[in-house]
Motif scaffolding. Structure first.
Motif, short mmCIF file in Angstrom:
data_model
loop_
_atom_site.label_atom_id
_atom_site.label_comp_id
_atom_site.label_asym_id
_atom_site.label_seq_id
_atom_site.Cartn_x
_atom_site.Cartn_y
_atom_site.Cartn_z
N VAL A 130 41.55 45.30 52.39
CA VAL A 130 41.87 46.68 52.75
C VAL A 130 42.01 46.74 54.26
CG1 VAL A 130 41.04 49.06 52.80
CG2 VAL A 130 40.69 47.66 50.75
N LEU A 131 43.10 47.30 54.74
CA LEU A 131 43.35 47.45 56.18
C LEU A 131 43.36 48.93 56.53
CD1 LEU A 131 44.25 46.51 59.04
CD2 LEU A 131 46.61 46.55 58.17
N ILE A 132 42.42 49.36 57.36
CA ILE A 132 42.45 50.72 57.89
C ILE A 132 43.22 50.68 59.19
CG2 ILE A 132 41.06 52.65 58.72
CD1 ILE A 132 38.89 51.86 56.81
N ALA A 133 44.44 51.16 59.14
CA ALA A 133 45.38 50.99 60.25
C ALA A 133 45.39 52.23 61.13
CB ALA A 133 46.78 50.70 59.70
N ALA A 134 44.70 52.15 62.26
CA ALA A 134 44.68 53.29 63.18
C ALA A 134 46.01 53.45 63.90
CB ALA A 134 43.55 53.12 64.19
N HIS A 135 46.68 52.32 64.18
CA HIS A 135 47.93 52.36 64.94
C HIS A 135 49.03 51.64 64.16
CE1 HIS A 135 44.56 52.29 67.95
NE2 HIS A 135 45.16 53.43 68.25
N ARG A 136 50.25 52.05 64.38
CA ARG A 136 51.37 51.45 63.64
C ARG A 136 51.53 49.98 63.99
NH1 ARG A 136 53.83 55.15 67.10
NH2 ARG A 136 54.06 56.58 65.37
N GLY A 137 51.02 49.55 65.15
CA GLY A 137 51.09 48.14 65.51
C GLY A 137 50.36 47.25 64.52
N ALA A 138 49.31 47.79 63.87
CA ALA A 138 48.58 47.00 62.89
C ALA A 138 49.45 46.67 61.70
CB ALA A 138 47.32 47.75 62.44
N LEU A 139 50.29 47.61 61.29
CA LEU A 139 51.20 47.36 60.18
C LEU A 139 52.24 46.32 60.56
CD1 LEU A 139 51.83 50.94 58.75
CD2 LEU A 139 50.17 49.23 58.03
N ASP A 140 52.77 46.42 61.78
CA ASP A 140 53.76 45.43 62.23
C ASP A 140 53.14 44.04 62.28
OD1 ASP A 140 55.57 47.50 62.53
OD2 ASP A 140 55.08 47.81 64.65
N ALA A 141 51.88 43.97 62.70
CA ALA A 141 51.22 42.67 62.83
C ALA A 141 50.95 42.04 61.47
CB ALA A 141 49.91 42.82 63.60
N VAL A 142 50.55 42.86 60.48
CA VAL A 142 50.16 42.30 59.20
C VAL A 142 51.37 41.82 58.41
CG1 VAL A 142 50.26 44.36 57.71
CG2 VAL A 142 48.48 42.63 57.34
N ARG A 143 52.56 42.32 58.76
CA ARG A 143 53.76 41.89 58.02
C ARG A 143 54.01 40.39 58.20
NH1 ARG A 143 56.09 46.73 56.52
NH2 ARG A 143 55.70 48.44 57.99
N GLY A 144 53.58 39.84 59.30
CA GLY A 144 53.84 38.43 59.55
C GLY A 144 52.69 37.51 59.19
N VAL A 145 51.68 38.03 58.49
CA VAL A 145 50.51 37.22 58.16
C VAL A 145 50.56 36.82 56.69
CG1 VAL A 145 47.99 37.19 58.03
CG2 VAL A 145 49.12 38.35 59.93
N GLU A 146 50.34 35.53 56.42
CA GLU A 146 50.27 35.04 55.04
C GLU A 146 48.91 35.42 54.46
OE1 GLU A 146 52.46 33.44 53.19
OE2 GLU A 146 54.05 33.21 54.66
N LEU A 147 48.90 36.31 53.48
CA LEU A 147 47.65 36.79 52.93
C LEU A 147 47.21 36.02 51.68
CD1 LEU A 147 48.15 40.64 53.29
CD2 LEU A 147 46.73 39.16 54.69
N GLY A 148 48.08 35.98 50.68
CA GLY A 148 47.73 35.29 49.45
C GLY A 148 46.87 36.12 48.51
N VAL A 149 46.43 37.30 48.96
CA VAL A 149 45.67 38.21 48.11
C VAL A 149 46.28 39.60 48.27
CG1 VAL A 149 43.52 36.87 48.29
CG2 VAL A 149 43.99 38.71 49.94
N PRO A 150 46.02 40.51 47.33
CA PRO A 150 46.56 41.87 47.44
C PRO A 150 46.09 42.57 48.71
CG PRO A 150 45.78 41.47 45.22
CD PRO A 150 45.32 40.30 46.04
N LEU A 151 46.95 43.41 49.25
CA LEU A 151 46.65 44.18 50.46
C LEU A 151 46.81 45.66 50.18
CD1 LEU A 151 46.16 44.38 53.59
CD2 LEU A 151 48.65 44.32 53.82
N ILE A 152 45.81 46.46 50.54
CA ILE A 152 45.86 47.92 50.47
C ILE A 152 45.74 48.45 51.89
CG2 ILE A 152 44.90 50.02 49.46
CD1 ILE A 152 45.82 47.99 47.39
#
Length: 365
Positions: A130-152
């Motif tokens: 679970v990502l609590i995204a205070a700033h839109r930059g957090a969303l941009d950053a997570v798009r490039g990360v290999e997670l391998g598990v579900p993301l909320i």
């Protein structure tokens, strides 16, 4: 279709999960021919396995039986009331669902910091993040990360492209402006949160749209940083705006300044009220103020603050409900955002003829 990088190495279970749009637990259930997988979902997984020429290892086949019942939680930004309350309520909802929560907090949400946080959580075998995204930059950053598990993602725009949960800041701001407009205010200033905050952006959008629908002018918002100090600073600017526009004698035209302010949160509203009161303004006689959040102290401000109450209890439950649905590959849409509730107290009233504020220490005749 797989990328060149994926073709250069043997595909793994997480590659299959990403291509099929499911969790790695579902891929493992298909590999083990277990029930509770929808036929359409099973077909997508089998097609991804064929396309990637995936050869499951014994460890991959066993993943579904090695559930950790642990959720990773990443928070970005400072310890503000809204995100902190969300963390508290999500942890409570997870506990009731018999899940443990492993947390990683960071002030900055750059890709490198976010990647490190994800790797830390994945080493703990979390089932989802679970990502609590205070700033839109957090969303941009997570798009490039290999997670391998579900993301909320916990964010308010609903336009992130991820499974998301949030509070409807847009309609909350519209309701706050509606309250002021129905009292008779036509000059409503907005003291917004940081420019890169998604919640602040949604409130600005709601403020603008409600004013536009009523044929009222939206001045350029002021940008604060959620702190009482920034509210105090901008309160001084607003006071100088009125005092510097030739206000003389006992009265001035109502368009010489403003009659109401929507503050982006209660802390900034507190600083704003402090600055205006120091300069002789009386709330709500001279200026009506609406805050956002309904922090515990809001009803004890002087005067008690009209504000938009956010239901963080419901938000914590909604995050967990959405997370469980994703883990079970439930294809139902994300839950609708909850709407803040208007709490009317003594900081708002109908506007009066704008008068020059009384100097501190003097009496108004």
């Amino acid at each position: 279709m797989s990328t060149d990088g994926e073709k250069a190495r043997a595909a793994n279970i997480f590659d299959v999960a990403r291509l099929a749009g499911v969790s790695h637990q579902t891929v493992s259930r298909v590999l083990n021919d277990l029930p509770n997988v929808r036929p359409a979902t099973r077909l997508r997984v089998e097609q991804a396995i064929t396309q990637l020429r995936y050869r499951p290892s014994p460890a991959a086949r066993a993943l579904v039986t090695r559930r950790s019942r642990t959720i990773g939680l990443i928070t970005t930004g400072g310890p503000d009331y809204g995100p902190s309350s969300t963390v508290l309520q999500f942890n409570e909802a997870a506990r009731h669902a018999r899940y443990a929560v492993s947390m990683a907090s960071m002030l900055e949400s750059d890709p490198e910091s976010l990647r490190s946080a994800v790797e830390l959580l994945l080493r703990q075998n979390v089932e989802a993040i679970v990502l609590i995204a205070a700033h839109r930059g957090a969303l941009d950053a997570v798009r490039g990360v290999e997670l391998g598990v579900p993301l909320i993602v916990v964010e308010s725009s609903g336009r992130s492209g991820f499974h998301s949960v949030g509070i409807d800041q847009y309609h909350g701001a519209r309701n706050a402006v509606r309250h002021l407009a129905e009292l008779g205010h036509t000059s409503i200033v907005h003291l917004a949160g940081p420019a890169d905050s998604m919640d602040a952006a949604e409130r600005v959008r709601g403020w603008r749209d409600e004013l536009a629908e009523r044929g009222l002018i939206a001045r350029e918002p002021m940008w604060g940083d959620w702190t009482p100090a920034s509210g105090y600073r901008h309160g001084g600017i607003l006071a100088d705006l009125v005092l510097g526009e030739g206000v003389q004698g006992d009265s001035a035209r109502s368009d010489a300044g403003f009659t109401a302010v929507l503050a982006g949160n209660d802390q900034m509203a507190l600083g704003l009220m402090h600055a205006l009161t120091q300069r002789g303004f009386v709330v709500p006689r001279d200026v009506s103020i609406v805050g956002f959040d309904d922090i515990p102290e809001a009803e004890h401000f002087t005067p008690p603050l009209t504000t938009m109450r956010q239901d963080f209890n419901a938000l914590g439950r909604d995050i967990m409900q959405t997370l469980l649905a994703v883990l079970q590959d439930d294809e139902s849409p994300d839950l609708p955002s909850t709407a803040p509730e208007l709490i009317v107290r003594e900081s708002t009233a109908a506007p009066r003829v704008v008068v020059a504020p009384t100097p501190v220490g003097a009496s108004r005749k």
